[in-house]
Scaffold this motif. Structure first.
Motif, PDB file in Angstrom:
ATOM      1  N   MET A   1       0.845  -1.171   0.000  1.00 37.34           N
ATOM      2  CA  MET A   1       0.000   0.000   0.000  1.00 37.34           C
ATOM      3  C   MET A   1       0.895   1.242   0.000  1.00 37.34           C
ATOM      4  O   MET A   1       1.859   1.315   0.749  1.00 37.34           O
ATOM      5  N   THR A   2       0.567   2.202  -0.824  1.00 36.33           N
ATOM      6  CA  THR A   2       1.284   3.474  -0.862  1.00 36.33           C
ATOM      7  C   THR A   2       0.513   4.478  -0.024  1.00 36.33           C
ATOM      8  O   THR A   2      -0.693   4.621  -0.166  1.00 36.33           O
ATOM      9  N   GLU A   3       1.239   5.160   0.882  1.00 38.95           N
ATOM     10  CA  GLU A   3       0.580   6.159   1.724  1.00 38.95           C
ATOM     11  C   GLU A   3       1.563   7.222   2.165  1.00 38.95           C
ATOM     12  O   GLU A   3       2.776   7.028   2.111  1.00 38.95           O
ATOM     13  N   GLN A   4       1.016   8.349   2.582  1.00 41.87           N
ATOM     14  CA  GLN A   4       1.764   9.434   3.210  1.00 41.87           C
ATOM     15  C   GLN A   4       0.940   9.920   4.380  1.00 41.87           C
ATOM     16  O   GLN A   4      -0.289   9.938   4.319  1.00 41.87           O
ATOM     17  N   ALA A   5       1.640  10.351   5.439  1.00 42.11           N
ATOM     18  CA  ALA A   5       0.945  10.848   6.622  1.00 42.11           C
ATOM     19  C   ALA A   5       1.632  12.104   7.130  1.00 42.11           C
ATOM     20  O   ALA A   5       2.838  12.273   6.985  1.00 42.11           O
ATOM     21  N   SER A   6       0.836  12.979   7.726  1.00 46.32           N
ATOM     22  CA  SER A   6       1.345  14.189   8.362  1.00 46.32           C
ATOM     23  C   SER A   6       0.766  14.274   9.760  1.00 46.32           C
ATOM     24  O   SER A   6      -0.437  14.101   9.953  1.00 46.32           O
ATOM     25  N   ARG A   7       1.620  14.552  10.693  1.00 47.93           N
ATOM     26  CA  ARG A   7       1.201  14.719  12.081  1.00 47.93           C
ATOM     27  C   ARG A   7       0.576  16.109  12.234  1.00 47.93           C
ATOM     28  O   ARG A   7       1.078  17.076  11.671  1.00 47.93           O
ATOM     29  N   ILE A   8      -0.518  16.199  13.002  1.00 48.88           N
ATOM     30  CA  ILE A   8      -1.194  17.480  13.211  1.00 48.88           C
ATOM     31  C   ILE A   8      -1.448  17.728  14.691  1.00 48.88           C
ATOM     32  O   ILE A   8      -1.430  16.806  15.498  1.00 48.88           O
ATOM     33  N   THR A   9      -1.695  18.975  14.988  1.00 45.53           N
ATOM     34  CA  THR A   9      -2.186  19.388  16.298  1.00 45.53           C
ATOM     35  C   THR A   9      -3.498  20.117  16.039  1.00 45.53           C
ATOM     36  O   THR A   9      -3.561  20.984  15.167  1.00 45.53           O
ATOM     37  N   ALA A  10      -4.532  19.748  16.755  1.00 51.44           N
ATOM     38  CA  ALA A  10      -5.854  20.339  16.559  1.00 51.44           C
ATOM     39  C   ALA A  10      -6.435  20.743  17.912  1.00 51.44           C
ATOM     40  O   ALA A  10      -5.918  20.359  18.960  1.00 51.44           O
ATOM     41  N   THR A  11      -7.517  21.499  17.871  1.00 53.17           N
ATOM     42  CA  THR A  11      -8.229  21.876  19.086  1.00 53.17           C
ATOM     43  C   THR A  11      -9.401  20.931  19.272  1.00 53.17           C
ATOM     44  O   THR A  11     -10.194  20.726  18.353  1.00 53.17           O
ATOM     45  N   CYS A  12      -9.528  20.369  20.454  1.00 57.14           N
ATOM     46  CA  CYS A  12     -10.619  19.453  20.753  1.00 57.14           C
ATOM     47  C   CYS A  12     -11.952  20.196  20.683  1.00 57.14           C
ATOM     48  O   CYS A  12     -12.110  21.256  21.297  1.00 57.14           O
ATOM     49  N   GLY A  13     -12.903  19.630  19.984  1.00 57.06           N
ATOM     50  CA  GLY A  13     -14.228  20.221  19.876  1.00 57.06           C
ATOM     51  C   GLY A  13     -15.061  20.061  21.135  1.00 57.06           C
ATOM     52  O   GLY A  13     -16.086  20.727  21.302  1.00 57.06           O
ATOM     53  N   THR A  14     -14.640  19.193  22.034  1.00 62.72           N
ATOM     54  CA  THR A  14     -15.373  18.954  23.274  1.00 62.72           C
ATOM     55  C   THR A  14     -14.862  19.822  24.421  1.00 62.72           C
ATOM     56  O   THR A  14     -15.635  20.491  25.104  1.00 62.72           O
ATOM     57  N   CYS A  15     -13.548  19.824  24.639  1.00 64.73           N
ATOM     58  CA  CYS A  15     -13.005  20.536  25.803  1.00 64.73           C
ATOM     59  C   CYS A  15     -12.034  21.659  25.441  1.00 64.73           C
ATOM     60  O   CYS A  15     -11.512  22.331  26.327  1.00 64.73           O
ATOM     61  N   ALA A  16     -11.770  21.864  24.175  1.00 59.20           N
ATOM     62  CA  ALA A  16     -10.879  22.919  23.656  1.00 59.20           C
ATOM     63  C   ALA A  16      -9.407  22.715  23.988  1.00 59.20           C
ATOM     64  O   ALA A  16      -8.594  23.603  23.777  1.00 59.20           O
ATOM     65  N   ALA A  17      -9.030  21.540  24.476  1.00 61.37           N
ATOM     66  CA  ALA A  17      -7.613  21.241  24.724  1.00 61.37           C
ATOM     67  C   ALA A  17      -6.923  20.951  23.394  1.00 61.37           C
ATOM     68  O   ALA A  17      -7.571  20.711  22.368  1.00 61.37           O
ATOM     69  N   GLU A  18      -5.610  20.933  23.415  1.00 57.63           N
ATOM     70  CA  GLU A  18      -4.835  20.616  22.226  1.00 57.63           C
ATOM     71  C   GLU A  18      -4.798  19.101  22.041  1.00 57.63           C
ATOM     72  O   GLU A  18      -4.565  18.352  22.991  1.00 57.63           O
ATOM     73  N   CYS A  19      -5.056  18.655  20.819  1.00 60.66           N
ATOM     74  CA  CYS A  19      -5.079  17.232  20.481  1.00 60.66           C
ATOM     75  C   CYS A  19      -4.009  16.928  19.447  1.00 60.66           C
ATOM     76  O   CYS A  19      -3.694  17.766  18.613  1.00 60.66           O
ATOM     77  N   ASP A  20      -3.489  15.725  19.473  1.00 62.49           N
ATOM     78  CA  ASP A  20      -2.571  15.253  18.454  1.00 62.49           C
ATOM     79  C   ASP A  20      -3.330  14.358  17.496  1.00 62.49           C
ATOM     80  O   ASP A  20      -4.286  13.688  17.884  1.00 62.49           O
ATOM     81  N   GLY A  21      -2.868  14.342  16.251  1.00 66.04           N
ATOM     82  CA  GLY A  21      -3.528  13.495  15.273  1.00 66.04           C
ATOM     83  C   GLY A  21      -2.719  13.313  14.013  1.00 66.04           C
ATOM     84  O   GLY A  21      -1.554  13.721  13.935  1.00 66.04           O
ATOM     85  N   TRP A  22      -3.361  12.708  13.025  1.00 64.81           N
ATOM     86  CA  TRP A  22      -2.723  12.387  11.756  1.00 64.81           C
ATOM     87  C   TRP A  22      -3.658  12.691  10.594  1.00 64.81           C
ATOM     88  O   TRP A  22      -4.863  12.497  10.689  1.00 64.81           O
ATOM     89  N   LEU A  23      -3.061  13.129   9.493  1.00 65.03           N
ATOM     90  CA  LEU A  23      -3.725  13.238   8.204  1.00 65.03           C
ATOM     91  C   LEU A  23      -3.046  12.225   7.295  1.00 65.03           C
ATOM     92  O   LEU A  23      -1.817  12.158   7.260  1.00 65.03           O
ATOM     93  N   VAL A  24      -3.830  11.451   6.578  1.00 57.38           N
ATOM     94  CA  VAL A  24      -3.266  10.368   5.766  1.00 57.38           C
ATOM     95  C   VAL A  24      -3.903  10.382   4.381  1.00 57.38           C
ATOM     96  O   VAL A  24      -5.106  10.625   4.239  1.00 57.38           O
ATOM     97  N   GLN A  25      -3.084  10.113   3.374  1.00 57.57           N
ATOM     98  CA  GLN A  25      -3.577   9.876   2.013  1.00 57.57           C
ATOM     99  C   GLN A  25      -2.980   8.543   1.584  1.00 57.57           C
ATOM    100  O   GLN A  25      -1.787   8.286   1.822  1.00 57.57           O
ATOM    101  N   LEU A  26      -3.801   7.674   0.982  1.00 49.70           N
ATOM    102  CA  LEU A  26      -3.327   6.342   0.628  1.00 49.70           C
ATOM    103  C   LEU A  26      -4.040   5.798  -0.589  1.00 49.70           C
ATOM    104  O   LEU A  26      -5.084   6.311  -0.996  1.00 49.70           O
ATOM    105  N   ILE A  27      -3.436   4.757  -1.142  1.00 46.52           N
ATOM    106  CA  ILE A  27      -4.038   4.016  -2.249  1.00 46.52           C
ATOM    107  C   ILE A  27      -4.516   2.697  -1.679  1.00 46.52           C
ATOM    108  O   ILE A  27      -3.746   1.962  -1.067  1.00 46.52           O
ATOM    109  N   ARG A  28      -5.809   2.435  -1.870  1.00 50.52           N
ATOM    110  CA  ARG A  28      -6.398   1.177  -1.423  1.00 50.52           C
ATOM    111  C   ARG A  28      -7.285   0.667  -2.561  1.00 50.52           C
ATOM    112  O   ARG A  28      -8.157   1.390  -3.027  1.00 50.52           O
ATOM    113  N   ASP A  29      -7.050  -0.548  -2.997  1.00 44.67           N
ATOM    114  CA  ASP A  29      -7.837  -1.153  -4.080  1.00 44.67           C
ATOM    115  C   ASP A  29      -7.844  -0.275  -5.338  1.00 44.67           C
ATOM    116  O   ASP A  29      -8.895  -0.045  -5.946  1.00 44.67           O
TER     117      ASP A  29
END
Length: 145
Positions: A1-29
């Motif tokens: 599988m071919t993919e790329q990912a970028s790490r992100i920091t976002a604001t939580c929609g529930t408590c407004a704290a800083e959250c960590d996450g990922w953005l990913v683009q990939l080839i599947r099927d």
């Protein structure tokens, strides 16, 4: 599988704290997919979304910034010329006009995108018997964390 990912920091929609996450683009099927995920350590809220097809602008921009931009050039003239717009339609589920515009760019100076996007189109073209090449044209603007 071919993919790329970028790490992100976002604001939580529930408590407004800083959250960590990922953005990913990939080839599947033999299709393009994207995913977005974040998790809040403060309240435990997890957000996941994604879909098949072209990535939203913010996902694509982060991947281009972290991984650079790539250019696909396709021969696509002659009896197999219809395979070039078809590859773009199949990869991105776009209109005939949008696929034609992308195909014209690929046959000319080149069509630019993320590495995942150009690799998918190149694979689809290869499967249709159309020669295409991929080169990196812009290095990453920021370092992946």
């Amino acid at each position: 599988m071919t993919e790329q990912a970028s790490r992100i920091t976002a604001t939580c929609g529930t408590c407004a704290a800083e959250c960590d996450g990922w953005l990913v683009q990939l080839i599947r099927d033999r299709r393009l997919h994207w995913e977005r995920e974040s998790s809040c350590a403060s309240c435990g809220t997890t957000v996941c979304d994604g879909d098949r097809g072209a990535a939203p602008a913010d996902v694509r921009a982060a991947l281009l910034a972290d991984h650079g931009e790539y250019r696909l050039t396709a021969e696509g003239t002659g009896p197999r010329s219809g395979a070039v717009p078809k590859a773009f339609r199949d990869a991105f589920e776009v209109s005939l006009a949008e696929a034609g515009s992308a195909a014209n760019a690929a046959r000319g100076a080149g069509w630019c995108g993320t590495r995942v996007e150009v690799v998918l189109v190149q694979r689809l073209l290869d499967g249709a018997g159309v020669a295409a090449s991929v080169i990196e044209v812009r290095e990453p603007q920021r370092r992946t964390r």
